[in-house]
Design a protein around this motif. Sequence first.
Motif, short mmCIF file in Angstrom:
data_model
loop_
_atom_site.label_atom_id
_atom_site.label_comp_id
_atom_site.label_asym_id
_atom_site.label_seq_id
_atom_site.Cartn_x
_atom_site.Cartn_y
_atom_site.Cartn_z
N UNK A 1 13.77 8.14 4.92
CA UNK A 1 14.85 9.13 5.05
C UNK A 1 14.41 10.33 4.24
N UNK A 2 14.56 11.51 4.80
CA UNK A 2 14.15 12.72 4.10
C UNK A 2 15.35 13.67 4.02
N UNK A 3 15.73 14.01 2.80
CA UNK A 3 16.88 14.91 2.60
C UNK A 3 16.44 16.32 2.99
N UNK A 4 16.95 16.79 4.12
CA UNK A 4 16.45 18.03 4.72
C UNK A 4 16.67 19.26 3.83
N UNK A 5 17.82 19.32 3.13
CA UNK A 5 18.09 20.50 2.30
C UNK A 5 17.12 20.61 1.13
N UNK A 6 16.66 19.44 0.68
CA UNK A 6 15.82 19.42 -0.51
C UNK A 6 14.37 19.77 -0.20
N UNK A 7 13.99 19.58 1.05
CA UNK A 7 12.62 19.88 1.46
C UNK A 7 12.66 20.83 2.66
N UNK A 8 13.13 22.06 2.39
CA UNK A 8 13.42 23.00 3.48
C UNK A 8 12.18 23.38 4.30
N UNK B 1 9.53 21.54 5.02
CA UNK B 1 9.24 20.45 5.96
C UNK B 1 10.31 20.40 7.05
N UNK C 1 9.80 20.72 11.06
CA UNK C 1 10.26 19.68 11.98
C UNK C 1 11.45 20.16 12.82
N UNK D 1 14.53 21.01 12.11
CA UNK D 1 15.75 20.23 11.89
C UNK D 1 16.95 21.18 11.96
N UNK E 1 21.37 16.73 12.29
CA UNK E 1 20.94 15.46 11.71
C UNK E 1 21.77 14.31 12.27
N UNK F 1 17.76 13.77 12.47
CA UNK F 1 16.67 14.12 13.38
C UNK F 1 15.56 13.10 13.15
N UNK G 1 11.73 11.74 13.67
CA UNK G 1 10.35 12.08 14.00
C UNK G 1 9.53 10.80 13.99
N UNK H 1 5.16 11.94 12.69
CA UNK H 1 5.12 13.36 12.37
C UNK H 1 5.50 14.29 13.51
#
Lengths: 66, 141
Positions: free
Chosen positions: A18-25, A27, A31, A33, A36, A38, A40, A43
């Motif tokens: 799980x990847x927290x989208x806000x924290x890794x904008x 990426x 992707x 995004x 959510x 979303x 992948x 990759x």
Amino acid sequence: MLLAYRCALASPRVTATAIEANEFPRLAEEMEVWAVPRIAVDGVPQWDGAVPETVFLQRILNPASG
Amino acid sequence: MSILRPDEESRVRELLDALERPVELLVAVGPQASPLGAQDLDFGAETVRVAEGLAALSGCVTVRVEHEPAGFPRFPAVSIRPEGEDVGVRYDGLPWGHELGSLIGGVLEAGKREPTLRPESREALAALDRDLALDVFVTPT
């Protein structure tokens, strides 16, 4: 998210993150995004939103090549 | 300070009582991205606090913290490890808000001795002849 985790727990071939989208904008932007969850696969962005287990399996085992 | 409200805490404690095996949360901390407007928040320290908050609710959940361990492309991250084994189940980022549920769900799944997928799904995965990396992008709200 839980379906992805279940797949990883069921198979040594599968990893699920799980990847927290806000924290890794950066990426998240790569992707594309916009909604959510979303998902992948290897990759490559595949689809947005929750789906039933059978559909989830079908999609991760036969992903679009992107 | 607890990470949950008292009513949530008793519910989560009940759920964690169902764990059938120990689950380790390996919290990987290191250089973190600084999302706009959150430069002052130490995401790594908060993630450790969340993991320790969960561990406080169950004797089956333990926490280990490592600085920049190999194999982690992003920090902070939590590797959810049944019986301490890395089986590729991970949460990258601070699991807060709605996403605390994903971490708890991951712990509950990892704490089961048998996978909970349908038999036909397990068969399909058993036939996999290549590695498969699933990334699920989430947000806490």
